[in-house]
Design an enzyme around this catalytic site. Sequence first.
Site, PDB file in Angstrom:
ATOM      1  N   PRO A 115       0.835  -1.204   0.000  1.00  0.00           N
ATOM      2  CA  PRO A 115       0.000   0.000   0.000  1.00  0.00           C
ATOM      3  C   PRO A 115       0.874   1.260   0.000  1.00  0.00           C
ATOM      4  CG  PRO A 115      -0.210  -1.197   2.086  1.00  0.00           C
ATOM      5  CD  PRO A 115       0.659  -2.035   1.199  1.00  0.00           C
ATOM      6  N   GLY A 119       3.493   3.889   5.330  1.00  0.00           N
ATOM      7  CA  GLY A 119       4.484   3.578   6.364  1.00  0.00           C
ATOM      8  C   GLY A 119       5.181   2.250   6.179  1.00  0.00           C
ATOM      9  N   LEU A 120       5.032   1.648   4.992  1.00  0.00           N
ATOM     10  CA  LEU A 120       5.687   0.352   4.750  1.00  0.00           C
ATOM     11  C   LEU A 120       6.841   0.479   3.759  1.00  0.00           C
ATOM     12  CD1 LEU A 120       2.612  -2.036   4.618  1.00  0.00           C
ATOM     13  CD2 LEU A 120       4.385  -1.965   6.373  1.00  0.00           C
ATOM     14  N   SER A 122       6.974   2.040   0.878  1.00  0.00           N
ATOM     15  CA  SER A 122       6.634   1.844  -0.547  1.00  0.00           C
ATOM     16  C   SER A 122       7.564   2.674  -1.422  1.00  0.00           C
ATOM     17  CB  SER A 122       5.178   2.206  -0.816  1.00  0.00           C
ATOM     18  OG  SER A 122       4.933   3.550  -0.467  1.00  0.00           O
ATOM     19  N   SER A 123       7.958   3.860  -0.960  1.00  0.00           N
ATOM     20  CA  SER A 123       8.845   4.682  -1.803  1.00  0.00           C
ATOM     21  C   SER A 123      10.232   4.045  -1.887  1.00  0.00           C
ATOM     22  CB  SER A 123       8.915   6.126  -1.297  1.00  0.00           C
ATOM     23  OG  SER A 123       9.314   6.145   0.040  1.00  0.00           O
ATOM     24  N   ALA A 124      10.727   3.480  -0.784  1.00  0.00           N
ATOM     25  CA  ALA A 124      12.055   2.834  -0.818  1.00  0.00           C
ATOM     26  C   ALA A 124      12.026   1.613  -1.741  1.00  0.00           C
ATOM     27  CB  ALA A 124      12.476   2.425   0.594  1.00  0.00           C
ATOM     28  N   ALA A 125      10.959   0.814  -1.663  1.00  0.00           N
ATOM     29  CA  ALA A 125      10.870  -0.381  -2.520  1.00  0.00           C
ATOM     30  C   ALA A 125      10.779   0.020  -3.988  1.00  0.00           C
ATOM     31  CB  ALA A 125       9.652  -1.220  -2.126  1.00  0.00           C
ATOM     32  N   ASP A 166      14.972   2.574   5.505  1.00  0.00           N
ATOM     33  CA  ASP A 166      14.071   1.907   4.551  1.00  0.00           C
ATOM     34  C   ASP A 166      14.809   1.488   3.287  1.00  0.00           C
ATOM     35  OD1 ASP A 166      12.053   2.358   6.319  1.00  0.00           O
ATOM     36  OD2 ASP A 166      11.042   3.910   5.157  1.00  0.00           O
TER      37      ASP A 166
END
Length: 334
Positions: A115, A119-120, A122-125, A166
């Site tokens: 999502p 806070g998971l 997502s931008s780093a991934a 992250d």
Amino acid sequence: MVSPAKLIKTSAPAVAKLFGEHAIAHGYSAIALAIDLRTYITVRKINQEYSIFQFKNIGLSKLVVQYKNGKFNLITLRKNIQEELKYFITLINVFENEFNVKFSGIEVTVESNIPINSGLASSAAFLSSLTYAFSKFYNLSLDLDSIAKICYGVEKLVQGIASPMDTTISTFGGVYYINLKENIFQKLNITSFPKLIILQIDREGTTKELVHKVNNLKQKYPDVVENIFKTIHEIVNQGLKCLEENNFECIGNLMFINHHLLSSLGVSNEKCDFIIEYLRKIGVLGAKISGAGGGGTIIVLAPGMEEHVCKFIKPYVRNVYITNLTNIGVRDEY
Ligand code: MEV
């Protein structure tokens, strides 16, 4: 430059923050782990002068961005999407300016089950997967350290305040203990960890806004906020010991304490605090917000009662996921 490859597909994982978010962005420590939700990037050559970037099922409702001669044609004006796209535009600039890449005649497709803005990481991934894909597509042979460094640089440029947590963990995978005061980036020798329940809650604010909110509080009450960071740093140190001893009851208790310190920094909200106390009452080992906060994500440690917790909590949240630790960071999909 060597001529580009034809088709590349890569992916990188989401990151759940066990302890230490926000404090780490001010030079302290954290423990976080890569989980098995991933962002996938496909890059292929097309016979056009322009490039196309397609964002599929990632909350951007099939957004298509055209790019030609340094100009983006964005097909949306929604504020939160503009914010998310800043990571992408900044990375494009890095490749053009530092690696002399000319983006023409490619189609990039982004698909994810992480999502976004929750806070998971997502931008780093997204950044890690895209950097690796471009490195392969344009034969740049970037190693993982360089990929993590580029992605951290982009996060810092976009957010103003950021830590390498992250971007490091999404790139390398696994569970990391990071202590910025002592420059320790330690991948812990942990191959199994209980499933983590992820609760997605509607979020108020972007990561950038939330890190600046904490920074403003620190400007106003420097001693108070530094002491909160120091206590979080102690939680991380204790947490490391508990992890080494497989003491999940201790990890859970520390998660609750860390949550309330985050709440005192103003990055939780009434709904998250309510859900976390409710979870404590029904007997989970630990729960806390994870990441920048403002809603976003609550992580829950409840070994053996995952299905039960999900069933009870589902009506109150946007989505629930049961996730596993992954030791695989950025990788080729084929
Ligand atoms: C965001 O996932 C975690 C923060 O600590 C910011 C950062 O470390 O870059 C809030």
